[in-house]
Enzyme design. Structure first.
Site, PDB file in Angstrom:
ATOM      1  N   LYS A 231     -19.462 -55.056 -12.474  1.00 45.40           N
ATOM      2  CA  LYS A 231     -20.333 -56.229 -12.376  1.00 45.40           C
ATOM      3  C   LYS A 231     -20.135 -57.016 -13.670  1.00 45.40           C
ATOM      4  O   LYS A 231     -20.646 -56.662 -14.721  1.00 45.40           O
ATOM      5  CB  LYS A 231     -21.794 -55.826 -12.204  1.00 45.40           C
ATOM      6  N   HIS A 640     -43.679 -25.253   2.929  1.00 43.72           N
ATOM      7  CA  HIS A 640     -44.315 -24.984   4.217  1.00 43.72           C
ATOM      8  C   HIS A 640     -45.069 -26.223   4.674  1.00 43.72           C
ATOM      9  O   HIS A 640     -45.750 -26.869   3.882  1.00 43.72           O
ATOM     10  CB  HIS A 640     -45.289 -23.814   4.110  1.00 43.72           C
ATOM     11  N   HIS A 699     -37.829 -19.412  14.880  1.00 41.89           N
ATOM     12  CA  HIS A 699     -38.954 -20.301  15.158  1.00 41.89           C
ATOM     13  C   HIS A 699     -38.608 -21.199  16.347  1.00 41.89           C
ATOM     14  O   HIS A 699     -37.495 -21.722  16.427  1.00 41.89           O
ATOM     15  CB  HIS A 699     -39.273 -21.189  13.950  1.00 41.89           C
ATOM     16  N   ARG A 767     -36.793 -14.601  -0.617  1.00 36.54           N
ATOM     17  CA  ARG A 767     -36.400 -13.245  -0.249  1.00 36.54           C
ATOM     18  C   ARG A 767     -35.007 -12.979  -0.793  1.00 36.54           C
ATOM     19  O   ARG A 767     -34.242 -13.931  -1.022  1.00 36.54           O
ATOM     20  CB  ARG A 767     -36.393 -13.086   1.281  1.00 36.54           C
TER      21      ARG A 767
END
Length: 830
Positions: A231, A640, A699, A767
């Site tokens: 620029k 969550h 899920h 985990r």
């Protein structure tokens, strides 16, 4: 007898009737030595580093990929030479064959040996320079002693130079994970070449309005589709050439030919074809960088011999109207025309082929104003367009000078300039003052111009505090000003005067809007284009602390993971309250949930207004992708989400079934349970979407219209689970607890309670192994190896799919009336 075919081993290991890998040798370009780095998901993800030499590609497998930190000595195992044709290979090597797995071109470019390359290879000390899309500068390959004698180990090391980056702040493999094949192909097309089809012939118009750029909030997410240029810190100039004569016009149409006589002579000497040429005039400083102040001084003193013209586009050229042609084609023809020009004052604005974030960073370090980014396939359009954007190092724009204050102390002439901007109604509003950036000579010259425009009346429609001691001027002068930020009151802070803009009319000056540039490929809001995202603005402390001993993942790697998947994760988070699972001592230490921001302020996170439920303190929302990286720095591992959105939290918009296997359940049983659950939901008229949990189970998420309240949805989900457990008691159980779940699967409907949460798609799990929850298609269920099929370490193998398996999620939302009727259940049931 010595083997004279360097590709003998390569050919012996491959069946070219099956593998898509090239079987022919390929030819050298003849201009420069080529290098390529291919990202290869074989039995383990690694990076194949290849250097062209003596008609083949010398090759090393680098398990962790290159690092820009000289302290990182990356293992590089030398493997068989590959053909030159392999440098462009991307594809899937079939299972059961040598090197089975996906291959992409991660980086590509040219390399130059620093010394004798043959001697370096022979002596085990090869030094070289890379010029690629992602890797630049000096590197070394150092041979070390082999412990096994099977493969020859080397170390790939970044040498110290301007391109080094500390590993604690930047990982090139994590933050720039994608292929550059299309980017390299686009750059190749931009080389001088004749257009594929002839543009229409057209007379040269007498005037032309330029294409203008929008200020962008950051680089676009599809960098391969954009051209990046400097620029220039100068004046925009449109040049009209016809029959050997040249004229210069500003962006507002002012004829500046007389102001630029020496440049006009230089341009005429170039003997350019008739056309309209778009560019920028600048004056370079001692380093060769554009100096706006020096350009202004050249006009003030009427000495323009140092003014250079950089050309970057040609809307009309050689009797043809090129405006409908893509930018790449226009620039290719312009570059071809300029390739025979010997003038040092008329130059082509070069493209920079590299990662946009790195380019902006480099431009800012050099003191440049920023970069221009332009879509390769875009036509030339007069006026502002999202196909041209500005990426600025600092905030900087034009302001109208409305007056000035009295000088203070030893300063002469005036103290500060009073600045204004016209609003949408054409009314001038005060936006602050600028009192720095002037030298003695500039103060005096500007003061004379202000005195010539003196006025007794304020040009502002509303009164301004402190204006009694100000001197007003007619709002005709335009100042360019750099500043740090806008205040909430609409004023600029830390302003620095850059110069006057004689090329812009005061009446056209408005506040420059910031545009967020999206990908051209996004659709339905579900499949989000990947961007090479770095967790900008997040200062990571204790970066090398290991948070998962099993995988060896460090805190900085988790922050980078969330930076990488942020665009994919945001559709699952936007507007939805979250709870955060934190692990300050790693996944094997104490874990606790954080449900409220309390007094903690995190970038990209915000508190939701109280009242989501009676007596409930404010919950929180991840409002931008930066919030993910900021939370990871705050030791958050899991995100969550609730089943409702904040704007209408009284009625959930989804129903979740968590298949939680008890002790003694094998993975095949979990897969079968998911299929049974899916079939029953379809029987009820409900569409379930599948995702891995990142842990042991799966899920199933059912999108709902917001019709029923929490209690009704929870009780109906319980009824569904009870029916499954009653129908197939040998497989399912409707009650929680280890004893109840022994050898069975508990379908957890409690996730549908108000206040309950489910781990979000793309969230990591706290985990061992750091599995992640990933959206999958039902057809993929049979191929999954577990609920933690993907992890933070292997997410790269899934990014190409992104959220595509959930395309149509929002369109599948439905009410529960039909399902309730099919199950013979009503909300009136106890």
């Amino acid at each position: 007898m010595a083997d004279t075919d360097p590709l003998q081993q390569y050919k012996a290991r491959r069946n070219f009737s099956v593998t898509p890998e090239p079987g022919h040798a390929g030819e050298a370009s003849g201009t420069a030595l080529e290098f390529v780095i291919q990202k290869h998901w074989a039995s383990h993800l690694h990076y194949d580093f290849r250097l062209e030499l003596d008609g083949s590609m010398k090759s090393w497998a680098v398990p962790k990929g290159p690092s820009l930190d000289p302290a990182d000595k990356r293992m590089a195992m030398q493997v068989e030479d590959h053909p030159l044709s392999y440098a462009g290979f991307e594809g899937l090597i079939p299972a059961g064959h040598y090197g089975a797995g996906k291959v992409i071109v991660w980086d590509k470019g040219t390399w130059t040996p620093l010394g004798d390359a043959h001697r370096g290879l022979r002596d085990g000390n090869l030094k070289f320079e890379l010029r690629g899309h992602k890797l630049h500068g000096k590197w070394a390959l150092i041979r070390i002693k082999s412990r096994t004698g099977k493969q020859q180990p080397w170390l790939l090391i970044k040498e110290k130079d301007a391109f080094t980056r500390a590993a604690s702040t930047f990982s090139v493999v994590d933050e720039q994970p994608d292929s550059v094949a299309s980017l390299a192909a686009s750059a190749s097309k931009a080389a001088p070449a004749r257009p594929r089809r002839a543009a229409p012939r057209a007379p040269l118009p007498a005037a032309l309005a330029p294409q203008l750029a929008l200020l962008a909030s950051g680089p676009p997410p599809d960098p391969q589709d954009w051209v990046y240029e400097i620029k220039f810190d100068g004046y925009r100039i449109l040049t009209r050439v016809q029959a050997g004569a040249a004229r210069f016009f500003t962006r507002s149409g002012l004829d500046w030919t007389a102001k630029l006589e020496s440049l006009r002579q230089a341009l005429v000497a170039c003997k350019l074809p008739d056309g309209w040429y778009d560019g920028e005039i600048v004056v370079p400083d001692a380093r060769g960088l554009p100096d706006f102040g020096a350009l202004q001084a050249a006009f003030d003193t009427q000495r323009s011999d140092d003014v250079l013209l950089y050309l970057f586009d040609a809307p009309y050229l050689d009797g043809r109207d090129l405006r409908a042609e893509p930018l790449d084609a226009r620039r290719a023809q312009l570059q071809q025309v300029l390739s025979g020009v010997a003038s040092e004052r008329v130059r082509f604005s070069a493209e920079f082929v590299a990662d946009a974030h790195s380019l902006v960073s480099s431009a800012c370090k050099l003191g440049l104003e920023g970069l221009m980014a332009k879509r390769r396939d875009a036509p030339y359009v007069s006026g502002r367009s999202t196909s041209w954007i500005k990426l600025k190092c600092v905030r900087r724009q034009e302001f109208v000078i409305a007056g000035h204050t009295e000088p203070q102390g030893t300063r002469a002439a005036f103290g500060a300039l009073v600045l204004g901007l016209f609003n949408a109604r054409g009314v001038l509003e005060h936006v602050g003052n600028v009192g720095s950036g002037f030298d003695a000579r500039g103060l005096s010259a500007l003061h004379k111009k202000l005195e010539a425009l003196a006025s007794k009346r304020s040009p502002f429609a509303a009164a301004v505090a402190g204006q009694a001691a100000w001197h007003w001027v007619k709002p005709e002068l335009v100042a360019e000003v750099a500043f740090s930020e806008w205040t909430r009151a609409g004023h600029i802070r830390h302003a620095v005067f850059q110069g006057l803009r004689a090329d812009k009319a005061a009446g056209t000056v408005r506040r420059e809007a910031v545009t967020a540039v999206g990908s051209s490929r996004a659709h339905d809001g579900a499949h989000v284009a990947k961007a090479s995202v770095r967790p900008a603005g997040v200062q990571v402390t204790h970066a090398e602390r290991v948070i998962d001993p099993q995988s060896g993942t460090t805190k900085i790697e988790l922050v980078r993971y969330y930076g990488l998947v942020g665009a994919l994760m945001m559709p699952h988070l936007k507007g939805r309250p979250v709870s955060l699972l934190r692990a300050p001592s790693g996944v094997q230490g104490e874990l606790f949930f954080q449900k409220h921001l309390e007094a903690t302020a995190l970038a990209g996170m915000r508190s939701l207004a109280p009242g989501l439920s009676e007596g409930h303190p404010p919950m929180m929302e991840v409002s931008s992708a930066q919030g993910l990286a900021a939370a990871a720095q705050w030791n958050v591992v899991e995100f969550h989400t609730h089943n409702g959105i904040a704007s209408s939290f009284d009625k959930p918009d989804r129903m979740v079934f968590d298949l939680d296997p008890g002790e003694g359940v094998v993975w095949k049983q979990v897969q079968e349970a998911a299929q049974l659950m899916h079939a029953f939901l379809l029987q009820l008229g409900l569409q379930g979407f599948l995702k891995t949990s990142g842990g042991k189970g799966l899920h199933i998420v059912v999108p709902l219209r917001r019709v029923h309240g929490w209690d009704t949805v929870k009780r109906f989900s319980q009824a569904i689970v009870a029916h499954m457990a009653g129908t197939i008691p040998q497989r399912f159980v409707a009650r929680s607890g280890p004893k109840n779940r022994l050898g069975k699967i508990f379908i957890d409907y409690l996730r549908n309670s108000q206040g309950a949460t489910t781990v979000a798609a793309w969230s990591a799990r706290a985990r061992p192994g750091l599995g992640i929850s990933v959206p999958v298609a039902w057809e993929e269920l049979v191929s999954l190896k577990g609920g933690d099929h993907w992890s933070v370490g292997t997410v790269h193998t899934r990014l190409d799919q992104g959220n595509a398996p959930w395309d149509g999620y929002s369109r599948s939302a439905c009410g529960l009336a039909q399902a309730m009727k099919a199950l013979n259940w009503s909300p009136a049931h106890p």
